[in-house]
Scaffold this active site. Structure first.
Site, PDB file in Angstrom:
ATOM      1  N   GLN A 200      52.058 -59.239  41.391  1.00  0.00           N
ATOM      2  CA  GLN A 200      52.147 -58.907  39.971  1.00  0.00           C
ATOM      3  C   GLN A 200      51.310 -59.840  39.098  1.00  0.00           C
ATOM      4  O   GLN A 200      50.438 -59.390  38.360  1.00  0.00           O
ATOM      5  CB  GLN A 200      53.617 -58.954  39.535  1.00  0.00           C
ATOM      6  CG  GLN A 200      53.838 -58.561  38.080  1.00  0.00           C
ATOM      7  CD  GLN A 200      55.319 -58.402  37.745  1.00  0.00           C
ATOM      8  OE1 GLN A 200      56.180 -58.507  38.625  1.00  0.00           O
ATOM      9  NE2 GLN A 200      55.613 -58.147  36.490  1.00  0.00           N
ATOM     10  N   ASP A 201      51.535 -61.139  39.237  1.00  0.00           N
ATOM     11  CA  ASP A 201      51.017 -62.110  38.292  1.00  0.00           C
ATOM     12  C   ASP A 201      50.588 -63.352  39.071  1.00  0.00           C
ATOM     13  O   ASP A 201      51.271 -63.727  40.014  1.00  0.00           O
ATOM     14  CB  ASP A 201      52.191 -62.458  37.345  1.00  0.00           C
ATOM     15  CG  ASP A 201      51.744 -63.020  36.031  1.00  0.00           C
ATOM     16  OD1 ASP A 201      50.726 -62.545  35.499  1.00  0.00           O
ATOM     17  OD2 ASP A 201      52.428 -63.939  35.533  1.00  0.00           O
ATOM     18  N   TYR A 203      50.205 -67.227  40.218  1.00  0.00           N
ATOM     19  CA  TYR A 203      51.051 -68.415  40.056  1.00  0.00           C
ATOM     20  C   TYR A 203      50.618 -69.150  38.787  1.00  0.00           C
ATOM     21  O   TYR A 203      49.418 -69.273  38.517  1.00  0.00           O
ATOM     22  CB  TYR A 203      50.861 -69.355  41.250  1.00  0.00           C
ATOM     23  CG  TYR A 203      51.346 -68.806  42.587  1.00  0.00           C
ATOM     24  CD1 TYR A 203      52.644 -68.353  42.748  1.00  0.00           C
ATOM     25  CD2 TYR A 203      50.499 -68.800  43.698  1.00  0.00           C
ATOM     26  CE1 TYR A 203      53.090 -67.894  43.994  1.00  0.00           C
ATOM     27  CE2 TYR A 203      50.940 -68.344  44.941  1.00  0.00           C
ATOM     28  CZ  TYR A 203      52.232 -67.882  45.073  1.00  0.00           C
ATOM     29  OH  TYR A 203      52.667 -67.444  46.301  1.00  0.00           O
ATOM     30  N   HIS A 204      51.604 -69.680  38.050  1.00  0.00           N
ATOM     31  CA  HIS A 204      51.232 -70.315  36.779  1.00  0.00           C
ATOM     32  C   HIS A 204      51.303 -71.835  36.786  1.00  0.00           C
ATOM     33  O   HIS A 204      51.201 -72.479  35.752  1.00  0.00           O
ATOM     34  CB  HIS A 204      52.063 -69.740  35.623  1.00  0.00           C
ATOM     35  CG  HIS A 204      53.550 -69.875  35.829  1.00  0.00           C
ATOM     36  ND1 HIS A 204      54.346 -68.781  36.117  1.00  0.00           N
ATOM     37  CD2 HIS A 204      54.366 -70.942  35.817  1.00  0.00           C
ATOM     38  CE1 HIS A 204      55.598 -69.199  36.259  1.00  0.00           C
ATOM     39  NE2 HIS A 204      55.632 -70.494  36.084  1.00  0.00           N
ATOM     40  N   PHE A 214      49.871 -64.394  46.352  1.00  0.00           N
ATOM     41  CA  PHE A 214      50.741 -65.145  47.254  1.00  0.00           C
ATOM     42  C   PHE A 214      50.090 -66.384  47.859  1.00  0.00           C
ATOM     43  O   PHE A 214      50.775 -67.278  48.342  1.00  0.00           O
ATOM     44  CB  PHE A 214      51.312 -64.264  48.388  1.00  0.00           C
ATOM     45  CG  PHE A 214      52.256 -63.204  47.900  1.00  0.00           C
ATOM     46  CD1 PHE A 214      53.529 -63.547  47.453  1.00  0.00           C
ATOM     47  CD2 PHE A 214      51.877 -61.867  47.857  1.00  0.00           C
ATOM     48  CE1 PHE A 214      54.407 -62.576  46.986  1.00  0.00           C
ATOM     49  CE2 PHE A 214      52.744 -60.890  47.397  1.00  0.00           C
ATOM     50  CZ  PHE A 214      54.013 -61.233  46.961  1.00  0.00           C
ATOM     51  N   SER A 225      58.207 -67.568  47.669  1.00  0.00           N
ATOM     52  CA  SER A 225      57.946 -66.213  48.185  1.00  0.00           C
ATOM     53  C   SER A 225      57.080 -66.263  49.435  1.00  0.00           C
ATOM     54  O   SER A 225      57.317 -65.547  50.405  1.00  0.00           O
ATOM     55  CB  SER A 225      57.250 -65.351  47.127  1.00  0.00           C
ATOM     56  OG  SER A 225      58.095 -65.165  46.021  1.00  0.00           O
ATOM     57  N   ASN A 260      46.670 -59.194  42.882  1.00  0.00           N
ATOM     58  CA  ASN A 260      47.619 -59.235  41.779  1.00  0.00           C
ATOM     59  C   ASN A 260      47.237 -58.160  40.761  1.00  0.00           C
ATOM     60  O   ASN A 260      46.052 -57.893  40.537  1.00  0.00           O
ATOM     61  CB  ASN A 260      47.588 -60.603  41.085  1.00  0.00           C
ATOM     62  CG  ASN A 260      48.503 -61.610  41.747  1.00  0.00           C
ATOM     63  OD1 ASN A 260      49.639 -61.287  42.112  1.00  0.00           O
ATOM     64  ND2 ASN A 260      48.025 -62.838  41.902  1.00  0.00           N
ATOM     65  N   HIS A 324      61.165 -57.569  46.960  1.00  0.00           N
ATOM     66  CA  HIS A 324      60.200 -58.666  46.852  1.00  0.00           C
ATOM     67  C   HIS A 324      60.636 -59.860  47.729  1.00  0.00           C
ATOM     68  O   HIS A 324      61.832 -60.105  47.872  1.00  0.00           O
ATOM     69  CB  HIS A 324      60.106 -59.096  45.380  1.00  0.00           C
ATOM     70  CG  HIS A 324      58.902 -59.930  45.077  1.00  0.00           C
ATOM     71  ND1 HIS A 324      58.891 -61.298  45.238  1.00  0.00           N
ATOM     72  CD2 HIS A 324      57.672 -59.589  44.637  1.00  0.00           C
ATOM     73  CE1 HIS A 324      57.694 -61.763  44.902  1.00  0.00           C
ATOM     74  NE2 HIS A 324      56.934 -60.742  44.527  1.00  0.00           N
ATOM     75  N   SER A 326      60.658 -62.840  47.078  1.00  0.00           N
ATOM     76  CA  SER A 326      61.213 -63.944  46.278  1.00  0.00           C
ATOM     77  C   SER A 326      62.641 -64.284  46.739  1.00  0.00           C
ATOM     78  O   SER A 326      63.380 -63.404  47.181  1.00  0.00           O
ATOM     79  CB  SER A 326      61.229 -63.537  44.801  1.00  0.00           C
ATOM     80  OG  SER A 326      62.432 -63.933  44.174  1.00  0.00           O
ATOM     81  N   ARG A 332      67.971 -59.304  50.547  1.00  0.00           N
ATOM     82  CA  ARG A 332      68.421 -57.918  50.376  1.00  0.00           C
ATOM     83  C   ARG A 332      67.475 -56.917  51.045  1.00  0.00           C
ATOM     84  O   ARG A 332      67.416 -55.749  50.650  1.00  0.00           O
ATOM     85  CB  ARG A 332      68.534 -57.583  48.880  1.00  0.00           C
ATOM     86  CG  ARG A 332      69.800 -58.172  48.237  1.00  0.00           C
ATOM     87  CD  ARG A 332      70.045 -57.629  46.840  1.00  0.00           C
ATOM     88  NE  ARG A 332      69.258 -58.322  45.830  1.00  0.00           N
ATOM     89  CZ  ARG A 332      68.297 -57.759  45.107  1.00  0.00           C
ATOM     90  NH1 ARG A 332      67.989 -56.489  45.291  1.00  0.00           N
ATOM     91  NH2 ARG A 332      67.647 -58.458  44.201  1.00  0.00           N
TER      92      ARG A 332
END
Ligand SMILES: *[C@@H]1O[C@H](CO)[C@@H](O)[C@H](O)[C@H]1NC(C)=O
Length: 364
Positions: A200-201, A203-204, A214, A225, A260, A324, A326, A332
């Site tokens: 998605q985005d 790493y910040h 990833f 993750s 991403n 995901h 994460s 799950r």
């Protein structure tokens, strides 16, 4: 002006009056005709003369060149060539042609190597222009990706987006560094993509993002993750051991696109560059793969990736979904999803070489 030029270098000029118009019919001397037909890039000149001067092969050359060039550019080139060559055609010293032998080579006689270099230089110029147009924000794009998505890269929204990102870079830290935003286009050709993992985005955190979702470069602790992906790999892929780093370039080089949806982020502010335009570009990438490749394995982890990949043709490609990786969701259903080994089963069934997930050299 044009008239005097025509008169100057035609050995025989016939003037006719048809319907009030003066028509010049020119028959150049044999010597001139020979030079004209063998000079490259001067086909416009043949319009002065009767049709036999335009040979079939000459036409072919011009058509081929023009199909690669924007119309505007081609017109400009012809103008320049005509201007340059007309005066040199003055018959004052017709027996000593001023042109050097090299200019007599027609484009069709270029070697494969010369043609390749010509294409390379053209591409370089286009990429340079793209960099300029986007305030230096879209650079280091892999050639096959640029060619495939050239229309998309030419779109106006990228100029706006780049202004935004350039402004952000002036104010605060933005990740990944400019020259790494398109790492995903440099590890392999767009034609060799076999597997797509959608993130998605970026790493910040400082030093984390380097243009592959990833992935983090050696020296940076693999984020949670990625650690969970390594756990799943260790449990399900023969011979996989934690590599001791998070540099996933080894996968990318085998045709795993680590993309991403959003390509940049402000330091410490997740999703801060979402909705500014990157998603349009990355959608175009997935659309291209959806229509131009077949049997591609898409690994869509989490609701965001699944939504982004919802248009993928499931009859043509393989779509594997899961939660995901994460820590918030991995237990799950990511653990035990078996995506890495199932991916390879699917590739093998399609006659493709499976991915060696263990092939993660930190450096070569
Ligand atoms: C990341 O891995 C690739 C190949 O696996 C390697 O070529 C590259 O040097 C690595 N990057 C760094 C910064 O170590």
């Amino acid at each position: 002006m044009a008239r005097s030029l025509v008169l100057l270098w035609c050995s025989r000029v016939v003037l006719r009056h048809t319907g009030g118009q003066t028509v010049y019919t020119c028959r150049p001397s044999t010597l001139f005709r020979k030079r004209i037909t063998t000079m490259p890039g001067q086909m416009k000149i043949s319009s002065f003369f009767s049709s036999p001067l335009t040979t079939k092969s000459d036409n072919k050359v011009e058509t081929k060149a023009s199909s690669e060039e924007p119309v505007k550019k081609k017109a400009k080139v012809s103008e320049v060539t005509d201007e340059e060559t007309l005066p040199s055609k003055q018959p004052s010293s017709p027996s000593t042609p001023s042109s050097s032998p090299s200019t007599l080579t027609t484009p069709s006689s270029l070697s494969e190597e010369e043609k390749g270099n010509l294409e390379k230089n053209k591409l370089k110029a286009k990429l340079k222009l793209l960099g300029t147009k986007t305030c230096g924000q879209i650079v280091n794009v892999g050639p096959t990706w640029f060619r495939a998505l050239e229309a998309e890269f030419g779109k106006e929204y990228l100029v706006e987006l780049s202004k935004f990102v350039a402004g952000e870079r002036k104010k605060s830290a933005v990740y990944p560094p400019t020259e790494q935003v398109f790492t995903w286009t440099t590890a392999c050709s767009i034609q060799s993509v076999k597997v797509v993992i959608i993130g998605q985005d970026p790493y910040h955190g400082p030093g984390q993002a380097h243009g592959l979702c990833f992935s983090v470069l050696p020296g940076i602790k693999p984020p949670p993750s990625l650690e969970n992906m390594f756990k799943e790999l260790t449990a399900t892929v023969d011979g996989f051991k934690h590599p001791g780093h998070g540099n996933l370039t080894g996968w990318a080089a085998q045709g795993v696109l680590l993309l991403n949806a959003c390509l940049t982020v402000r330091g410490g502010a997740a999703n801060s560059h979402a909705g500014k335009g990157w998603e349009k570009l990355t959608d175009a990438v997935i659309h291209w793969l959806n229509s131009h490749s077949s049997g591609t394995v898409f690994l869509l982890w989490g609701a965001y990736a699944q939504k982004k990949g919802q248009f993928i043709n499931k009859k043509k490609h393989h779509v594997l979904t899961s939660v995901h990786p994460s820590p918030l969701s991995a237990h799950r259903g990511f653990f035990g999803c078996n995506h890495f080994s199932r991916c390879n089963e699917l590739l093998k069934a399609d006659g493709k070489t499976p991915i060696d997930w263990t092939n993660l050299p930190s450096q070569v």
